[in-house]
Design an enzyme around this catalytic site. Structure first.
Site, mmCIF file in Angstrom:
data_model
loop_
_atom_site.group_PDB
_atom_site.id
_atom_site.type_symbol
_atom_site.label_atom_id
_atom_site.label_comp_id
_atom_site.label_asym_id
_atom_site.label_seq_id
_atom_site.Cartn_x
_atom_site.Cartn_y
_atom_site.Cartn_z
ATOM 1 N N SER A 1 3.622 -2.193 10.296
ATOM 2 C CA SER A 1 5.081 -2.261 10.462
ATOM 3 C C SER A 1 5.680 -3.623 10.093
ATOM 4 O O SER A 1 6.587 -4.108 10.771
ATOM 5 C CB SER A 1 5.491 -1.852 11.884
ATOM 6 O OG SER A 1 5.104 -0.514 12.139
ATOM 7 N N GLU B 1 -6.834 4.563 7.880
ATOM 8 C CA GLU B 1 -6.638 5.994 7.615
ATOM 9 C C GLU B 1 -7.888 6.580 6.956
ATOM 10 O O GLU B 1 -8.213 7.742 7.171
ATOM 11 C CB GLU B 1 -5.385 6.196 6.753
ATOM 12 C CG GLU B 1 -4.123 5.972 7.584
ATOM 13 C CD GLU B 1 -2.910 5.477 6.834
ATOM 14 O OE1 GLU B 1 -2.871 5.599 5.598
ATOM 15 O OE2 GLU B 1 -1.990 4.959 7.497
ATOM 16 N N HIS C 1 -9.409 1.007 4.879
ATOM 17 C CA HIS C 1 -8.132 1.199 5.578
ATOM 18 C C HIS C 1 -8.371 2.131 6.767
ATOM 19 O O HIS C 1 -9.180 3.056 6.688
ATOM 20 C CB HIS C 1 -7.083 1.803 4.619
ATOM 21 C CG HIS C 1 -5.717 1.813 5.232
ATOM 22 N ND1 HIS C 1 -5.321 2.781 6.122
ATOM 23 C CD2 HIS C 1 -4.686 0.949 5.128
ATOM 24 C CE1 HIS C 1 -4.088 2.510 6.525
ATOM 25 N NE2 HIS C 1 -3.679 1.402 5.939
ATOM 26 N N GLY D 1 2.764 2.196 10.727
ATOM 27 C CA GLY D 1 3.715 3.287 10.531
ATOM 28 C C GLY D 1 4.465 3.681 11.786
ATOM 29 O O GLY D 1 5.133 4.711 11.832
ATOM 30 N N ASN E 1 0.877 -1.176 0.000
ATOM 31 C CA ASN E 1 0.000 0.000 0.000
ATOM 32 C C ASN E 1 0.913 1.224 0.000
ATOM 33 O O ASN E 1 1.505 1.550 1.024
ATOM 34 C CB ASN E 1 -0.879 -0.054 1.257
ATOM 35 C CG ASN E 1 -1.699 1.202 1.448
ATOM 36 O OD1 ASN E 1 -1.786 2.048 0.558
ATOM 37 N ND2 ASN E 1 -2.300 1.335 2.620
ATOM 38 N N TRP E 2 1.008 1.855 -1.163
ATOM 39 C CA TRP E 2 1.942 3.001 -1.267
ATOM 40 C C TRP E 2 1.411 4.261 -0.600
ATOM 41 O O TRP E 2 2.129 5.223 -0.433
ATOM 42 C CB TRP E 2 2.228 3.309 -2.748
ATOM 43 C CG TRP E 2 2.949 2.241 -3.495
ATOM 44 C CD1 TRP E 2 3.307 0.993 -3.036
ATOM 45 C CD2 TRP E 2 3.411 2.306 -4.855
ATOM 46 N NE1 TRP E 2 3.941 0.299 -4.023
ATOM 47 C CE2 TRP E 2 4.022 1.078 -5.147
ATOM 48 C CE3 TRP E 2 3.338 3.286 -5.849
ATOM 49 C CZ2 TRP E 2 4.580 0.797 -6.399
ATOM 50 C CZ3 TRP E 2 3.891 3.014 -7.089
ATOM 51 C CH2 TRP E 2 4.516 1.778 -7.358
ATOM 52 N N LYS E 3 0.128 4.246 -0.271
ATOM 53 C CA LYS E 3 -0.517 5.438 0.311
ATOM 54 C C LYS E 3 -0.286 6.645 -0.605
ATOM 55 O O LYS E 3 -0.228 6.482 -1.822
ATOM 56 C CB LYS E 3 -0.029 5.661 1.745
ATOM 57 C CG LYS E 3 -0.164 4.382 2.586
ATOM 58 C CD LYS E 3 0.017 4.590 4.044
ATOM 59 C CE LYS E 3 -0.151 3.259 4.761
ATOM 60 N NZ LYS E 3 -0.047 3.348 6.200
ATOM 61 N N GLU F 1 -5.103 -5.014 10.748
ATOM 62 C CA GLU F 1 -4.059 -4.010 10.953
ATOM 63 C C GLU F 1 -4.320 -3.261 12.256
ATOM 64 O O GLU F 1 -5.131 -2.317 12.281
ATOM 65 C CB GLU F 1 -4.053 -3.006 9.796
ATOM 66 C CG GLU F 1 -3.813 -3.622 8.441
ATOM 67 C CD GLU F 1 -3.287 -2.590 7.459
ATOM 68 O OE1 GLU F 1 -2.154 -2.752 6.990
ATOM 69 O OE2 GLU F 1 -3.997 -1.611 7.172
HETATM 70 P P1 PGA Z 1 3.040 0.234 7.599
HETATM 71 O O1 PGA Z 1 1.561 0.462 7.004
HETATM 72 O O2 PGA Z 1 3.570 -1.030 7.015
HETATM 73 O O3 PGA Z 1 3.809 1.447 7.172
HETATM 74 O O4 PGA Z 1 2.878 0.148 9.087
HETATM 75 C C1 PGA Z 1 0.672 -0.610 6.848
HETATM 76 C C2 PGA Z 1 -0.633 -0.126 6.302
HETATM 77 O O5 PGA Z 1 -1.114 0.952 6.681
HETATM 78 O O6 PGA Z 1 -1.252 -0.811 5.445
#
Ligand code: PGA
Length: 254
Positions: free
Chosen positions: A215, A101, A99, A175, A11-13, A169
């Protein structure tokens, strides 16, 4: 024991301009072309602006491409939205929905997530539905209840083991460099699988892929991906470096 093929999803966001995206996809595609009999599938979910270029670059490799979100509307006056049909049309085979976010920053409820997933499935995409608890929910003992509600209410009626993947998650692990312990991950994944069994039956539960995200790095991938109910990873930060992303897929840390 049911053998489920691993899915390593990036997931490049909101990261990547054309050149970075191009280099990343070229490196991942060439890794896939030179890997014999991989026991995993790989997927990248770039920002919308890079999806077209990514699909074109990945077309001769086994790398799949997905969106990070889609609208639950078909089309029309929805400024800024991208439909599931548009993702499918440009070459995506997957889309991430729900997700954390998007749930936190864009007010996406379980009901909205289910509508998005339903629409994506109707358009022939596969969905990765994300669930996970906050740190506060975990310490106050509400973790499994929160996850139970998210899974129950985010999963659309048309979800099957072929078209749907669930990503667990924990929000506090995204992150942050903090990873849930293997025991924590094993407990939650087992719980989610048993819940899928009660919602959809044993056959679907046995076959549905459950990813862990939060992470995931080359140095913890081997342990996490060897857990019985973990069938892949949803990788954020480490998916932006092809070396790390590929090392996660091969579970090699050198
Ligand atoms: P991360 O993000 O690997 O940077 O913790 C995972 C995600 O949000 O899918």
């Amino acid at each position: 024991m049911q053998m489920r093929r691993l899915l390593i999803a990036g997931n490049w966001k909101m990261n990547g301009l054309s050149q970075e995206g191009k280099t990343l996809v070229e490196e991942i595609s060439s890794f896939l072309k030179t890997t014999t009999n991989p026991d995993f599938d790989m997927l990248v979910c770039p920002p919308f602006t890079l999806i077209g270029q990514t699909c074109a670059l990945a077309k001769d490799s086994s790398l799949s491409v997905g969106g990070q979100d889609c609208s639950f509307y078909d089309k029309g006056a929805h400024t800024g939205e991208v439909s599931a049909a548009m993702l499918k049309d440009i070459g995506c085979s997957y889309v991430i929905v729900g997700h954390s976010e998007r749930r936190a920053n864009h007010g996406e409820t379980n009901e909205i997530v289910a509508l998005k997933a339903q629409k994506a499935l109707e358009e022939g995409l596969k969905v990765i539905i994300c669930v996970g608890e906050t740190e506060q929910e975990r310490v106050s003992g509400k973790m499994l209840k929160v996850i139970e509600t998210q899974v129950r209410d985010s999963l659309p009626l048309n979800a099957t083991s072929e078209n749907t993947v669930i990503a667990y998650e924990p929000i506090w692990a995204i992150g942050t460099g903090k990873t849930a312990t293997p025991e924590d991950v094993a407990e939650v994944h087992k719980f989610i699988r048993s819940q899928i069994e009660s919602l959809k039956g044993k056959d679907v539960a046995d076959k549905m892929r459950l990813l862990y995200g939060g992470s995931v790095k080359p140095n913890n991938a081997k342990e996490l991906l060897s857990l019985e109910d973990v069938d892949g990873a949803l990788v954020g930060g480490a998916s932006l470096k092809s070396k790390d992303f590929c090392a996660i897929a091969t579970r090699q840390n050198d």
